[in-house]
Design a protein around this motif. Structure first.
Motif, PDB file in Angstrom:
ATOM      1  N   ARG A 123       6.564  -2.306   6.669  1.00 17.08           N
ATOM      2  CA  ARG A 123       6.135  -1.932   8.017  1.00 17.08           C
ATOM      3  C   ARG A 123       6.266  -3.100   8.993  1.00 17.08           C
ATOM      4  NH1 ARG A 123       0.532   1.488   6.868  1.00 17.08           N
ATOM      5  NH2 ARG A 123       1.229   2.443   4.930  1.00 17.08           N
ATOM      6  N   LYS A 173      10.579   5.486   5.366  1.00 16.59           N
ATOM      7  CA  LYS A 173      11.351   4.359   4.824  1.00 16.59           C
ATOM      8  C   LYS A 173      11.611   4.545   3.329  1.00 16.59           C
ATOM      9  CE  LYS A 173       8.116   1.574   6.185  1.00 16.59           C
ATOM     10  NZ  LYS A 173       7.275   2.543   6.909  1.00 16.59           N
ATOM     11  N   THR A 228      11.554  -2.229   1.656  1.00 15.49           N
ATOM     12  CA  THR A 228      10.961  -1.391   2.708  1.00 15.49           C
ATOM     13  C   THR A 228       9.643  -2.031   3.118  1.00 15.49           C
ATOM     14  OG1 THR A 228       9.616   0.086   1.313  1.00 15.49           O
ATOM     15  CG2 THR A 228      11.950   0.653   1.610  1.00 15.49           C
ATOM     16  N   ILE A 278      14.534  -2.228   5.341  1.00 16.48           N
ATOM     17  CA  ILE A 278      14.259  -1.064   6.188  1.00 16.48           C
ATOM     18  C   ILE A 278      12.821  -1.196   6.666  1.00 16.48           C
ATOM     19  CG2 ILE A 278      14.231   1.452   6.310  1.00 16.48           C
ATOM     20  CD1 ILE A 278      15.962   1.466   3.756  1.00 16.48           C
ATOM     21  N   LEU A 322      14.056   1.670  11.347  1.00 16.16           N
ATOM     22  CA  LEU A 322      14.213   3.112  11.214  1.00 16.16           C
ATOM     23  C   LEU A 322      13.637   3.803  12.448  1.00 16.16           C
ATOM     24  CD1 LEU A 322      15.185   5.329   9.291  1.00 16.16           C
ATOM     25  CD2 LEU A 322      12.890   5.395   8.306  1.00 16.16           C
ATOM     26  N   ASP A 351       9.709  -1.595  -2.826  1.00 16.08           N
ATOM     27  CA  ASP A 351       9.142  -0.676  -1.841  1.00 16.08           C
ATOM     28  C   ASP A 351       7.765  -1.141  -1.377  1.00 16.08           C
ATOM     29  OD1 ASP A 351       8.937   1.698  -0.309  1.00 16.08           O
ATOM     30  OD2 ASP A 351       7.835   2.690  -1.925  1.00 16.08           O
TER      31      ASP A 351
END
Length: 927
Positions: free
Chosen positions: A364, A259, A362, A251, A381, A335
């Motif tokens: 960026r 996220k 997750t 994600i 997302l 994460d």
């Protein structure tokens, strides 16, 4: 750039003098010890590095034509190269010591002023001495003043009254001496100690935020999460599907999008709990140790682990985790991942027992999401929809009172600024819930300042993304803040600006600077710092910056004096310049006030420049060209509000020739009808953009050998045959092109030819001249009247051609078009009037991604596509009104995702094609 024969011994010795004056200044800035640079705040190193690079470029470019100074130039080049490499590696955390910040600020200003000294020196060289001085010996007097200022001549030497560069150099050296004394006076020598203290404090704050993230991520799912329903359902399908192999679900998206919240929602879903035998959650962030991650994962799985777990080596931890998970179906959430190597370093510890185990990442960063594993489903997302944003805002803001009409209006205004970013909405709502209704307007007027002050997460979110950038990425990200709020920024324009500003280094592989700039923008997109706007012909055409990130760029630019956005009370007031800033922007209204005295500006950008009378535009430009002699970039978008009946055009003022440093000139929609011969003096000009302007070109333009992009509506003779660096040429008339000999345009990549007038004469347009353009990638030709295209076969000599758009009659498509144009990805045909079905030929083009058969491209009634046709086609536009039947065999166009056809055909096509949506807006249009 001066000619070799124009430079005498005075020039040579004075240049050495100037070099010897500036070199100690630069060396002082960088000291021989790493301690001096290591204190620089995060962006100052980038700014100083940029200035040093420009100083080095100028010294080398100008000195290369001088005799007998090769050793001095080589020595200076090596020194500057060492310093530049050193600065690029000095990416340290922000230092909170106010003395160091003040001292570094002074160093930055000295570096800028050193650049000013050199620019003025070159300006005087190009003017042949100094303005207003003539007669025998004037040049000698000018260069004697330089030597006098450097301390090489006695004080009694005659000075140049109008301009004394020597005095400025002397003042610069005095400021350097003062800075050296201040460094000793305020005990700034032991900067490494200060840096270590600051780093320790930063690390503590970073660890605290990581701990908060861990504790917030792992435990129970938040009640009443707004949004994410569609996203959760899509990802649940991947988590629960009956594929036994271990796979990764990534994600990705901008920081603050939710996220982690979405991953937490999936992690605690009942179906997930029932499917997987064991689950674990670990938060990574930018700084981590693999051993630490493995230990935390083992603890999160509640695995019975040895008592000496903390003393185990990485290999032993991997073995422990692997053996514990062997045979079980597991889910692990990793994460906040920043490097694709993170999962690579962990995956050995996760067995693939063919029982449907899953990993959720997750991040960026798009590249991390897409390339972490060979079996990855990457999910971007999206931002919240307006209705979701309002619902989330109301839940947070109206906890203690109800919304009235006035508060709802203010709330929606502020919500629009959040742009669907959940974190910003939550912080804003929480902040307003503690404010009195009458205080909402104060928050609205300074929304981002209030959000940063109210939430440590907002500032941390931004700093993490920004501090992780290289110095070039930082410069380009900051530059995006100069564009107006919510602007759709044209990518090609942005690339040309970035190159002209000097943010792009010429790399060792001799990669084209525009390609380097494009890679940098793609990396900012990859890091979710830029949002993709429109896509046109398979390429990103525009981009946007979220308001929160734009505010960050503006804030840091203000701290660094990087650019200034001129304040205006309203559209009718004149924007006011800031005397010390090198880049200035105005968003609307009139021209800059002619009372402004900032003559050091290097870049002026005027969005929506308005005038009522044509003569005012001419007067403004004449003042600009005579006042800002150091200008490198000028970009103005003229809003045509000229009064009815008084419209008349004028030539670009001859004073343009005074801007010898100019690299970029853009005058969009301007009333200019001709360029003056003095344009030949712009020897550094890279971009001349006269979009939406019908303009003549003088023969002197042939001397602009650095010109890379020539844009406008050009007719008549174009003397550009010798412009070997030209990359872009648009829009040129057919007659003008036919008069050209393009043999030397070896670097031309994009060419647009358009008929300016309707003609009844039946003339064939041949591609023989186009065949000489070996680097051509994009070709657009629009014929009118009775003109038509000759055979396409010569285009086989353009191996790089990937985008072809033709408007005009074509007798017949060649049967071997897939051989003639093997690399073509985009094809648009309009007014072709083809008699035969073109699909048998076109469907063989294996690399074709976009096909646009527009109006009057085909005069027949039927089209037929075979089973294996168009293997890579994604966008198909059939705007053929006469078409009655379109047969498509099963298996044709397997990748089609966008389809636009006449309304009457929609009920006659196969079922699988009816559900395909039309292409996105602008996808088959020029921007």
């Amino acid at each position: 750039m001066p000619r070799r024969e124009d430079l005498d011994l005075d020039h040579q010795s004075s240049f050495i003098a100037l070099s010897s004056c500036l070199q100690p200044s630069i060396e002082f800035i960088f000291d021989s010890k790493a301690s001096l640079i290591s204190c620089l705040p995060t962006m100052v190193d980038a700014i100083v590095s940029f200035v040093v690079q420009k100083l080095g470029d100028y010294l080398i470019q100008e000195a290369i034509f001088l005799k007998e100074v090769r050793n001095e130039v080589e020595s200076l080049k090596n020194t500057l190269g060492w310093m530049q490499c050193f600065v690029k590696d000095a990416e340290e955390k922000q230092d909170d010591n106010p003395l160091i910040r003040k001292w570094v600020s002074e160093i930055r200003e000295i570096a800028y002023d050193a650049e000013d000294v050199l620019d003025k020196f070159l300006l005087q060289v190009h003017k042949g001495g100094s303005s207003g001085i003539s007669g025998k010996g004037s040049k000698s007097k000018f260069f004697a003043s330089i030597k006098a200022g450097c301390g090489l001549f006695h004080k009694g030497k005659e000075k140049v009254k109008l301009y004394s560069i020597g005095e400025e150099i002397a003042a610069l050296r005095k400021r350097l001496d003062d800075s050296a004394r201040n460094r000793e006076l305020f005990c700034l020598q032991d900067i490494n100690y200060n840096k270590r203290e600051a780093a320790a404090e930063n690390s503590k704050a970073h660890q605290k935020l990581k701990q908060l993230r861990r504790s917030a991520s792992f435990y129970a799912v938040e009640e009443n999460v707004v949004g994410f329903e569609d996203d959760a359902n899509k990802l649940l399908a991947h988590l629960l599907k009956e594929d036994p192999r271990r796979s990764v679900i990534s994600i990705f998206g901008m920081g603050g999008l939710g996220k982690t919240t979405l991953a937490r929602k999936l992690y605690h879903h009942n179906d997930v709990k029932h499917k997987f035998a064991c689950c674990a959650w670990v938060s990574v962030s930018q700084e981590y140790r693999t051993e630490d991650l493995l230990m935390r994962i083992i603890n999160s799985f509640n695995i019975d682990s040895p008592s000496n777990l903390e003393k185990m080596r990485e290999e032993d931890l991997e073995r422990c985790l692997y053996q514990s998970l062997q045979g079980y179906s597991y889910l692990v959430v990793i994460d906040d991942v920043w490097q694709k190597e993170t999962w690579e370093s962990l995956k050995r510890a996760f067995p693939d027992s063919k029982n449907g185990s899953r990993v959720i990442l997750t991040t960026r960063i798009r590249e991390v999401a897409e390339r972490s594993d060979e079996r990855t489903h990457a999910y971007e997302l999206p931002f919240l929809r307006p209705d979701e944003s309002w619902k989330l805002f109301c839940e947070k803001a109206f906890q203690s009172f109800n919304a009235d009409e006035g508060l709802e209006k203010l709330g929606r205004e502020m919500l629009e600024k959040c742009g669907g970013l959940p974190l910003a909405i939550v912080v804003l709502g929480g902040l307003l819930s503690k404010k009195k209704p009458q205080e909402w307007r104060i928050v609205r007027d300074h929304i981002w300042r209030h959000l940063r002050a109210d939430s440590i997460q907002i500032s941390h979110l931004l700093d993490l993304s920004f501090n992780d950038l290289s110095y070039q990425l930082k410069l380009c990200f900051l530059y995006l803040g100069i564009f107006p709020e919510d602007a759709d920024i044209n990518i090609e324009r942005l690339i040309r600006l970035i190159v002209a500003e000097g943010f792009i280094d010429q790399n060792e592989d001799d990669q084209v600077m525009e390609d380097v700039a494009k890679d940098i923008l793609n990396e900012l997109i990859n890091r979710s710092l830029i949002q993709i706007g429109k896509i046109s012909w398979g390429r990103i055409a525009t981009c946007r910056v979220h308001d929160l990130l734009r505010d960050l760029a503006i804030q840091k630019a203000k701290e660094l004096n990087f650019f200034h956005i001129c304040a205006q009370a309203n559209r009718q007031t004149r924007p006011l310049l800031v005397s010390s800033c090198r880049r200035q922007a105005a968003y609307s209204g009139y021209f800059w006030s002619q009372d402004d005295n900032n003559l050091l500006s290097r870049s002026l950008l005027h969005f929506n420049y308005e005038r009522e009378y044509i003569f005012q535009v001419e007067r403004d430009l004449r003042w600009l060209f005579t006042s800002f002699s150091l200008l490198r970039v000028y970009d103005a978008e003229v809003v045509n509000r000229f009064r009815t009946g008084i419209f008349s055009e004028f030539p670009l003022p001859v004073e343009i020739g005074q801007l010898i440093h100019l690299k970029y000139l853009r005058l969009r929609n301007s009333p200019i009808d001709n360029l003056p011969p003095s344009i030949e003096k712009l020897q550094r000009l890279q971009t001349l953009d006269l979009s939406d302007t019908l303009c003549g070109i003088p023969t002197e333009i042939s001397k602009l050998t650095e010109l890379r992009h020539l844009i406008g509506n050009f007719s008549g003779y174009l003397p550009i045959e010798n412009l070997t660096n030209l990359r872009t040429l648009k829009y040129v008339s057919v007659e003008s092109w036919n008069r050209l000999s393009p043999d030397k345009l070896i670097n031309l990549r994009e060419l647009h030819i358009e008929d300016k007038e309707w003609t009844r004469e039946k003339v064939l347009f041949t591609f023989n001249s186009i065949a000489k353009l070996k680097s051509l990638q994009i070709l657009s030709i629009k014929l009118s009247g009775e003109r038509s295209f000759d055979l396409l076969q010569p285009l086989c000599d353009c191996p790089c051609l990937s985008d072809l758009r033709l408007r005009g009659k074509i007798e017949k498509l060649p049967e071997d078009i897939h051989v003639i144009l093997p690399n073509l990805e985009c094809l648009s045909l309009e007014d072709s009037n083809l008699d035969d079905d073109p699909m048998p030929e076109l469907e063989k083009m294996s690399n074709l991604v976009i096909l646009d058969l527009s109006y009057d491209s085909y005069s027949g009634k039927k089209l037929f596509c075979t089973a294996k046709g168009f293997p890579r086609l994604e966008i198909l536009q059939l705007l053929v009104d006469e078409l009655e039947e379109w047969q498509v065999e099963e298996g044709a166009m397997p990748r089609l995702r966008g389809l636009r056809i006449p309304e009457h055909l929609k009920s006659r096509i196969p079922e699988r094609l009816r559900s395909i949506p039309p292409p996105a807006e602008g996808e088959c249009e020029e921007t």
